[in-house]
Design an enzyme around this catalytic site. Structure first.
Site, PDB file in Angstrom:
ATOM      1  N   LYS A 207       0.841  -1.201   0.000  1.00 40.55           N
ATOM      2  CA  LYS A 207       0.000   0.000   0.000  1.00 40.55           C
ATOM      3  C   LYS A 207       0.875   1.249   0.000  1.00 40.55           C
ATOM      4  CE  LYS A 207      -3.629   2.245   2.702  1.00 40.55           C
ATOM      5  NZ  LYS A 207      -4.560   2.138   3.817  1.00 40.55           N
ATOM      6  N   GLU A 213      10.391  -4.851   4.596  1.00 43.71           N
ATOM      7  CA  GLU A 213      10.444  -6.249   4.157  1.00 43.71           C
ATOM      8  C   GLU A 213      10.161  -6.366   2.657  1.00 43.71           C
ATOM      9  OE1 GLU A 213       8.789  -5.065   6.719  1.00 43.71           O
ATOM     10  OE2 GLU A 213       8.824  -6.427   8.437  1.00 43.71           O
ATOM     11  N   GLY A 269      -4.981  -2.087   4.889  1.00 41.23           N
ATOM     12  CA  GLY A 269      -4.183  -3.222   4.417  1.00 41.23           C
ATOM     13  C   GLY A 269      -4.870  -4.561   4.672  1.00 41.23           C
ATOM     14  N   ARG A 270      -5.379  -4.752   5.890  1.00 44.29           N
ATOM     15  CA  ARG A 270      -5.958  -6.059   6.241  1.00 44.29           C
ATOM     16  C   ARG A 270      -7.343  -6.265   5.650  1.00 44.29           C
ATOM     17  NH1 ARG A 270      -4.787  -2.719  10.305  1.00 44.29           N
ATOM     18  NH2 ARG A 270      -6.425  -1.858  11.603  1.00 44.29           N
ATOM     19  N   GLU A 355      -4.956  -6.951  14.582  1.00 43.57           N
ATOM     20  CA  GLU A 355      -4.424  -5.637  14.223  1.00 43.57           C
ATOM     21  C   GLU A 355      -5.557  -4.605  14.282  1.00 43.57           C
ATOM     22  OE1 GLU A 355      -0.809  -5.017  11.482  1.00 43.57           O
ATOM     23  OE2 GLU A 355      -2.489  -4.492  10.199  1.00 43.57           O
ATOM     24  N   HIS A 386      -5.935 -33.499  16.869  1.00 40.65           N
ATOM     25  CA  HIS A 386      -4.851 -34.342  17.381  1.00 40.65           C
ATOM     26  C   HIS A 386      -3.729 -33.502  17.953  1.00 40.65           C
ATOM     27  CE1 HIS A 386      -6.639 -38.000  15.707  1.00 40.65           C
ATOM     28  NE2 HIS A 386      -7.121 -37.167  14.803  1.00 40.65           N
ATOM     29  N   LYS A 506       8.696  -0.990  13.537  1.00 45.95           N
ATOM     30  CA  LYS A 506       9.220  -0.728  12.187  1.00 45.95           C
ATOM     31  C   LYS A 506      10.314   0.334  12.256  1.00 45.95           C
ATOM     32  CE  LYS A 506       4.998  -1.252   9.369  1.00 45.95           C
ATOM     33  NZ  LYS A 506       4.112  -0.546   8.457  1.00 45.95           N
TER      34      LYS A 506
HETATM   35  O1  F6P Z   1       1.837  -4.600   9.793  1.00 49.54           O
HETATM   36  C1  F6P Z   1       1.569  -3.252   9.621  1.00 49.54           C
HETATM   37  C2  F6P Z   1       1.111  -2.926   8.251  1.00 49.54           C
HETATM   38  O2  F6P Z   1       1.008  -1.564   8.154  1.00 49.54           O
HETATM   39  C3  F6P Z   1      -0.179  -3.641   7.871  1.00 49.54           C
HETATM   40  O3  F6P Z   1      -1.294  -2.979   8.318  1.00 49.54           O
HETATM   41  C4  F6P Z   1      -0.064  -3.723   6.402  1.00 49.54           C
HETATM   42  O4  F6P Z   1      -0.966  -4.639   5.881  1.00 49.54           O
HETATM   43  C5  F6P Z   1       1.377  -4.124   6.267  1.00 49.54           C
HETATM   44  O5  F6P Z   1       2.047  -3.371   7.264  1.00 49.54           O
HETATM   45  C6  F6P Z   1       1.996  -3.909   4.925  1.00 49.54           C
HETATM   46  O6  F6P Z   1       1.982  -2.568   4.533  1.00 49.54           O
HETATM   47  P1  F6P Z   1       2.187  -2.157   3.033  1.00 49.54           P
HETATM   48  O7  F6P Z   1       1.093  -2.760   2.238  1.00 49.54           O
HETATM   49  O8  F6P Z   1       2.158  -0.665   3.023  1.00 49.54           O
HETATM   50  O9  F6P Z   1       3.525  -2.684   2.580  1.00 49.54           O
END
Ligand code: F6P
Length: 543
Positions: A207, A213, A269-270, A355, A386, A506
């Protein structure tokens, strides 16, 4: 400042009621009301929701509904769907429901024709997916794409990977998807090690397009691709597409905005799977099935915003969760899909629910005086049986659980599905009704073993049963949980749509990185524990 919900007459009444029914047993509730199992059910689209095996009476349900009315749940739903800025800390609308509005719907928010914008992107996605799926889209060397690697994390990963797994049976263009999320270099290494760059398409989903990452993985993917294609930079355009809200950052990364699919800041995002974030899923199952999934979501959206609270499935399930969390002391909530295809559903729900509702201040910033946010967890049945079900059956904790299943199998192999489903039905019955000492004794069990074999029962479950796992029922299921989250947030008076708690980690990771490499050697800037740990790490890496 809104009144603390615990001071309302409705909350107090529930507290008193919880004391009164503390010793009520599901066994007795069912014995006293032979219709209970058929009565305490609700149908939404293709989902049959049986909440009769919950620790509730008709009075409990009436009191919970009264609480929902007191906090203005219906108004909150309407405000959210209308595009009001209910995400107050970020001053944003929350409009994931607009992502699945039909083409002929109308919704203008903040001067934007939201429906036109949504369908404009869906059309571009469909056109792109069509060319990749048909083989018209060729890689740099002229070969067709065989593997799609989705790079993203959090909502930019969990939704797509969960949906891809769920809808695997509907893949029909010979495309396989892989998902890379972790910045652990192992993840991208394993995902690409056996791939041919010439037939691989990377979908970089972020987003913000600034997530550490995702950018680290995307840069590595770029290096890997170029290494396999003679370093020819012009290959990027044929092997990288982006999904983001930030055209500028996509451009800076080196992806042509013509190969970018946008979405908007009003999609959290979620909650973003039904936006362009679901591109990998569309590539795998095709635009038609993606559309069916969106229609499934929409059916539940319509139900949520129009059904009376007493017949409103997401509202009822959300209220039950509040009941367990705030009045019966539950800490966690298990979700147990009896569908191997839903193996990532619990992981997806963890982000969606935790979240969203892991908050300790109300919308106006006051500390809450009650628990919020359940700890969601789970595994597909029957594997969980199990592993951890023993604790649910005979442990000391209250663990409300959702059981999700489909009557019709995707693969009808011998009697396997009937055997599978017999476990689904048996578990919820065993959890509810257990086995009394008399029953155990009657089986001839030695007296000293009787207490070990007694099952107290009274463990609450909700059963969600649909005809078949299809794109439509899948969309319905996800929307059901999205709206459960909103219902809980309304009762708790929290903002389910921000996630400030994730930000600190972060920022700190970025600050600490130079200490690990030795680029910035002074460990005096961090606490003694972190300094010792980093010191050890550096020495083990010879720095
Ligand atoms: O984990 C925090 C967060 O901001 C989530 O809400 C989001 O889905 C994720 O990081 C990834 O963010 P982006 O889509 O901006 O890379």
């Amino acid at each position: 400042m809104a009144a603390d919900v615990t001071t309302t007459a409705e909350w107090q009444a529930l507290r008193k009621h919880a004391e009164e029914i503390r010793d009520t047993r599901l066994r007795d509730l069912f014995a006293a009301d032979p219709d209970r199992g058929g009565r305490l059910t609700v149908e939404v689209a293709d989902l049959y929701v049986d909440y009769s095996k919950n620790l509730v009476t008709d009075e409990t349900l009436a009191l919970l509904t009264a609480l929902a009315e007191r906090v203005g749940l219906t108004d909150r739903i309407a405000a959210t769907f209308s595009g009001a800025h209910v995400n107050s800390t970020e001053d944003r609308a929350v409009l994931h429901t607009a992502l699945r509005l039909p083409r002929d719907a109308t919704l203008t928010v903040d001067g934007q024709d939201v429906v036109a914008a949504v369908h404009g992107v869906l059309d571009r996605m469909a056109a792109f997916a069509g060319t990749v799926r048909s083989g018209e889209w060729r890689g740099h060397t002229g070969e067709r794409i065989r593997t799609v690697v989705n790079i993203g994390i959090g909502g930019s990963d969990l939704g797509p990977v969960m949906a891809y797994e769920a809808l695997k049976d509907y893949r029909d263009a010979g495309l396989t998807c892989r998902f890379v999320s972790n910045i652990d270099p192992t993840d991208i290494h394993e995902a690409t090690a056996d791939l041919d760059p010439a037939t691989t398409l990377f979908v970089v989903v972020s987003k913000t397009f600034s997530t550490q990452e995702t950018l680290a993985n995307a840069h590595q993917a770029r290096r890997w691709l170029l290494a396999g294609l003679d370093g020819d930079e012009s290959a990027i355009a044929r092997h990288f597409v982006a999904v983001s809200t930030s055209e500028q950052r996509v451009r800076n990364f080196g992806i042509d905005p013509a190969n970018m699919f946008g979405f908007w800041d009003w999609v959290g995002g979620r909650y973003s799977l039904p936006s362009a974030v679901g591109l990998s899923v569309m590539l795998a199952v095709g635009p038609q099935r993606f559309t069916e999934m969106l229609a499934g979501y929409h059916a539940v959206d319509e139900h949520f915003r129009s059904a009376p609270l007493a017949r409103n499935a997401p509202a009822l399930l959300g209220l039950l969760n509040v009941w367990y969390t705030n009045f019966l002391g539950a800490q966690t909530h298990a979700v147990l899909p009896y569908s191997q295809y839903l193996n990532r559903f619990p992981a997806y729900l963890q982000q969606l629910t935790m979240e969203s509702n892991g908050k300790s201040v109300t919308v106006d910033g006051s500390p809450v005086s009650y628990d919020t946010g359940e700890i969601f967890w789970g595994e597909p049945g029957t594997n969980g049986q199990h592993a951890f079900y023993q604790l649910i059956h005979q442990g000391t904790r209250l663990v409300p659980a959702d059981f999700v299943a489909f009557s019709e199998p995707n693969h009808d192999i011998g009697e396997m599905h009937d055997l599978f489903m017999s476990n689904f039905f048996a578990q919820t019955a065993a959890l509810a009704f257990g086995r009394t000492a008399e029953q155990v004794e009657a089986e001839g069990t030695p007296a000293d073993l009787v207490p070990h074999r007694v099952m107290a029962g009274n463990h609450p479950t909700t059963s969600i049963l649909a005809g078949k796992l299809t794109p439509a029922t899948f969309g319905q299921l996800v929307a059901l949980y999205e709206h459960i989250v909103l219902t809980e947030a309304a009762i708790w008076d929290i903002n389910a749509f921000d996630q400030w708690g994730v930000e600190l980690g972060k920022v700190m990771a970025n600050q600490l990185a130079p200490l690990l490499t030795g680029e910035s050697p002074d460990l005096g800037t961090v606490d003694s524990s972190t300094a010792a740990l980093i010191g050890r790490y550096r020495s083990q890496r010879g720095r």
